[in-house]
Motif scaffolding. Structure first.
Motif, PDB file in Angstrom:
ATOM      1  N   GLN A 129       3.133  13.756 -14.112  1.00 52.36           N
ATOM      2  CA  GLN A 129       1.827  14.463 -14.502  1.00 52.36           C
ATOM      3  C   GLN A 129       2.049  15.922 -13.864  1.00 52.36           C
ATOM      4  O   GLN A 129       1.080  16.551 -13.962  1.00 52.36           O
ATOM      5  N   TYR A 170       0.717  -1.414   0.107  1.00 50.99           N
ATOM      6  CA  TYR A 170       0.144  -0.005  -0.092  1.00 50.99           C
ATOM      7  C   TYR A 170       0.907   1.375  -0.023  1.00 50.99           C
ATOM      8  O   TYR A 170       0.557   2.139  -0.763  1.00 50.99           O
ATOM      9  N   TYR A 188       1.810   6.679  -6.723  1.00 48.59           N
ATOM     10  CA  TYR A 188       0.816   7.685  -7.022  1.00 48.59           C
ATOM     11  C   TYR A 188       1.110   9.079  -6.916  1.00 48.59           C
ATOM     12  O   TYR A 188       1.155   9.921  -7.779  1.00 48.59           O
ATOM     13  N   MET A 189       1.938   9.280  -5.831  1.00 52.56           N
ATOM     14  CA  MET A 189       2.511  10.666  -5.353  1.00 52.56           C
ATOM     15  C   MET A 189       3.414  10.999  -6.460  1.00 52.56           C
ATOM     16  O   MET A 189       3.530  12.358  -7.134  1.00 52.56           O
ATOM     17  N   ILE A 198       3.774   9.877  -9.561  1.00 50.50           N
ATOM     18  CA  ILE A 198       3.156  10.178 -10.913  1.00 50.50           C
ATOM     19  C   ILE A 198       2.778  11.595 -10.839  1.00 50.50           C
ATOM     20  O   ILE A 198       2.656  12.313 -11.945  1.00 50.50           O
ATOM     21  N   LYS A 199       1.754  11.844  -9.737  1.00 51.32           N
ATOM     22  CA  LYS A 199       1.004  13.148  -9.851  1.00 51.32           C
ATOM     23  C   LYS A 199       1.930  14.245  -9.823  1.00 51.32           C
ATOM     24  O   LYS A 199       1.690  15.265 -10.445  1.00 51.32           O
ATOM     25  N   LEU A 226       2.518   1.688  -3.321  1.00 51.86           N
ATOM     26  CA  LEU A 226       1.718   1.950  -4.260  1.00 51.86           C
ATOM     27  C   LEU A 226       1.482   3.548  -4.150  1.00 51.86           C
ATOM     28  O   LEU A 226       1.098   4.151  -5.146  1.00 51.86           O
ATOM     29  N   LYS A 227       1.134   4.175  -2.784  1.00 56.57           N
ATOM     30  CA  LYS A 227       0.615   5.284  -2.616  1.00 56.57           C
ATOM     31  C   LYS A 227       2.041   6.236  -2.945  1.00 56.57           C
ATOM     32  O   LYS A 227       1.760   7.318  -3.508  1.00 56.57           O
TER      33      LYS A 227
END
Length: 572
Positions: free
Chosen positions: A522, A507, A514-515, A517-518, A510-511
């Protein structure tokens, strides 16, 4: 399609077995190079390594997969996508074939990643939340091993080729050997679910039972052990063997304890697989690759049979897997429970069944070796635990009180499933002695004191008695688990590894991903990269367009701009 697949796989299994015996007797091994592409002075080669070990292992994988596909026709009856399921199983078997006959790390990665991908698809086959979660932890755990294998491929560039089989001798006693050995052991530990990567194996029981019978007996989980058998000389010449021995022993102990607190039929068998994998890894780390290979083959036979019997019971119980609501099945399903008993006794190492020949030999070699008390305890206590949870399962499902509903559908009429099981029953009885004659034609002298010779048998009898009596609650231990609830919870939850692997590690990673990537992929990289350049070019092209259109405003603004610059220069 099931029948055709069964016949083809069975034919190839018999053919490979005969060739394997021939190679073993004649001491042949073939290295085949196929030039796929030649461009100028560069050539792309596909290499295959055929020796007795790979041929016999392939024949066993094909035999089990053929019987599993035959068994699936009735087990998966009513599935609208049965042909798709069979194709996925065939893809799985093909990936395993690639892995077995590859002497090259690149082609090993092809089979390795194929196993990981297809196992993910098969685990999420039933498409519910539990299956998706199990598939995710399976895929993410195996990705760690894939990355380790990729890094070992990068490090192999130091040798000029990826055909590791040629370099094992010259790799000894140098730093490159240590790095590559470490990475290969990490890859094998993830695929064979050793501590701390054990959580995915019981979770993968979300797959259909025929898949479990194939995956957890002879293919996916044994891929790591098989890879280390090939890389064995790397392990023996460094301290990596001692680390692997410790982790293998702890996995064996942890899985044995966990299975004694489990009530899910398939998870008990999955934890027994984990225990046997720990046994294979630890004996391999002690320097007996041939013994590990022998146990790998015998274990595949009775474990596939065990899963198929469990699948037949689950099928008749209308999908229920809880052993507490079974009981007294030997009266309702005598043929299925007979097969289950034979497979269970083979797992326990009952004399003259398949498991006895490999397991007893392994334990006697352990007694002959120079080991410390911790490893000695882990080996023999885990052996006792194996017999303990096996006889606990026998009481709960086969011989105890009948706990199922009144209008039950339990019967032995599933002839297609029974034929698949009876095919493996013969091998679970005869397979061990047959392989023993072939792999060890010259008897080995194992000289032990009388009490040591009987130690394995004594531990097994004590384990059987404890497992059966504790399951019946005859020892007045009914509520002891409530008094030591925290300890029972710790042991029954595989030392909290599922929690650590999911909420703790997966978890958070993955978190974090995600951070990243954001904020980066991105975020800033888009602002200064693709999107930023796009906006700048768009504004410039609009401005340029106004020039091309002879816009008076632009000329007027440009005229004023140049006047201001000239005045500024004259003032200076």
């Amino acid at each position: 399609m099931c029948l055709i697949s069964f016949m083809v796989l069975f034919f190839f299994s018999m053919m490979f077995f005969m060739i394997g015996i021939y190679y073993l007797l004649m001491e042949f091994s073939y290295f085949i190079e196929w030039e796929v592409l030649s461009l100028q002075s560069n050539s792309i080669l596909m290499t295959l390594y055929l020796d007795w070990m790979s041929m016999i292992f392939m024949s066993f994988v094909l035999l089990i997969s053929s019987l599993v596909i035959y068994y699936s026709e009735e087990y998966m009856f009513g599935d609208l996508n049965l042909n798709r399921f069979i194709l996925l199983v065939l893809m799985f078997v093909l990936s395993m074939m690639f892995l077995i006959i590859s002497p090259n790390l690149i082609s090993i990665l092809l089979g390795w990643d194929g196993l990981g991908l297809v196992s993910y698809i098969l685990v999420i086959y039933y498409q519910n939340v539990k299956s998706y979660n199990a598939g995710m932890i399976t895929a993410l755990s195996n990705r760690i091993g894939d990355v380790a294998l990729l890094l070992s491929i990068a490090w192999m560039l130091n040798y000029g080729s990826w055909n590791y089989i040629f370099y094992l001798d010259c790799m000894k006693n140098n730093f490159e050997m240590f790095i590559i050995g470490m990475l290969v052991i990490l890859a094998a530990m993830t695929k064979s679910a050793q501590i701390p990567f054990s959580a995915w194996l019981p979770a993968a029981m979300a797959a259909p039972t025929p898949v479990s019978a194939l995956v957890h007996s002879s293919s996916l989980v044994t891929a790591g052990v098989y890879l280390l058998i090939r890389f064995n000389s790397l392990i023996m010449d460094s301290n990596l063997g001692m680390i692997l021995l410790l982790f293998g022993g702890l996995t064996m102990f942890m899985a044995g304890m966990g299975a004694n607190f489990e009530f899910d039929l398939k998870k008990i068998i999955a934890l027994s697989t984990l225990s046997q994998l720990g046994l294979m890894m630890s004996i391999l780390a002690m320097g007996f690759p041939k013994l590990a290979y022998f146990h790998l083959l015998t274990h595949a036979l009775f474990k596939a049979l065990l899963f198929m019997c469990a699948g037949s019971i689950i099928h008749n119980m209308l999908g229920s897997q809880d052993i507490r609501i079974m009981g007294g099945l030997c009266k309702q399903m005598p043929l299925t429970t007979s097969c289950l008993n034979v497979a269970n006794l083979a797992l326990c190492g009952m004399p003259f069944l398949a498991g006895f020949y490999s397991k007893d030999l392994i334990l006697e070699m352990v007694l002959m070796s120079n080991l410390n008390i911790l490893i000695f305890f882990l080996y023999f206590f885990s052996t006792g635990l194996t017999v303990c949870y096996s006889f606990r399962l026998v009481y709960y499902s086969l011989t105890g009180e009948f706990n199922s509903w009144n209008f039950h559908p339990l019967n032995d009429d599933s002839w297609l499933m029974l034929k698949g099981m009876l095919g493996l029953l013969f091998m679970a009885i005869m397979g061990g002695s047959m392989l023993m004659w072939m792999l060890f034609p010259t008897p080995s002298m194992i000289c032990l004191p009388f009490y040591m010779k009987l130690l394995a048998l004594f531990v097994s009898f004590i384990g059987a008695w404890m497992g059966y009596e504790l399951a019946k609650f005859y020892l007045n231990w009914q509520l002891k688990s409530f008094k030591t609830y925290n300890l029972v919870y710790f042991l029954g939850m595989m030392w909290f590894m599922p929690m650590i692997s999911t909420s703790g590690v997966s978890y958070n990673f993955l978190k974090m991903g995600y951070m990243i990537i954001k904020s980066i992929d991105q975020g800033w990289s888009e602002y200064f990269g693709g999107q930023g350049i796009y906006k700048m070019l768009t504004l410039n092209s609009i401005y340029n367009q106004k020039f091309q259109n002879n816009d008076l405003k632009i000329y007027f603004l440009s005229f004023i701009f140049w006047i201001i610059i000239l005045l500024f220069m004259f003032m200076i």
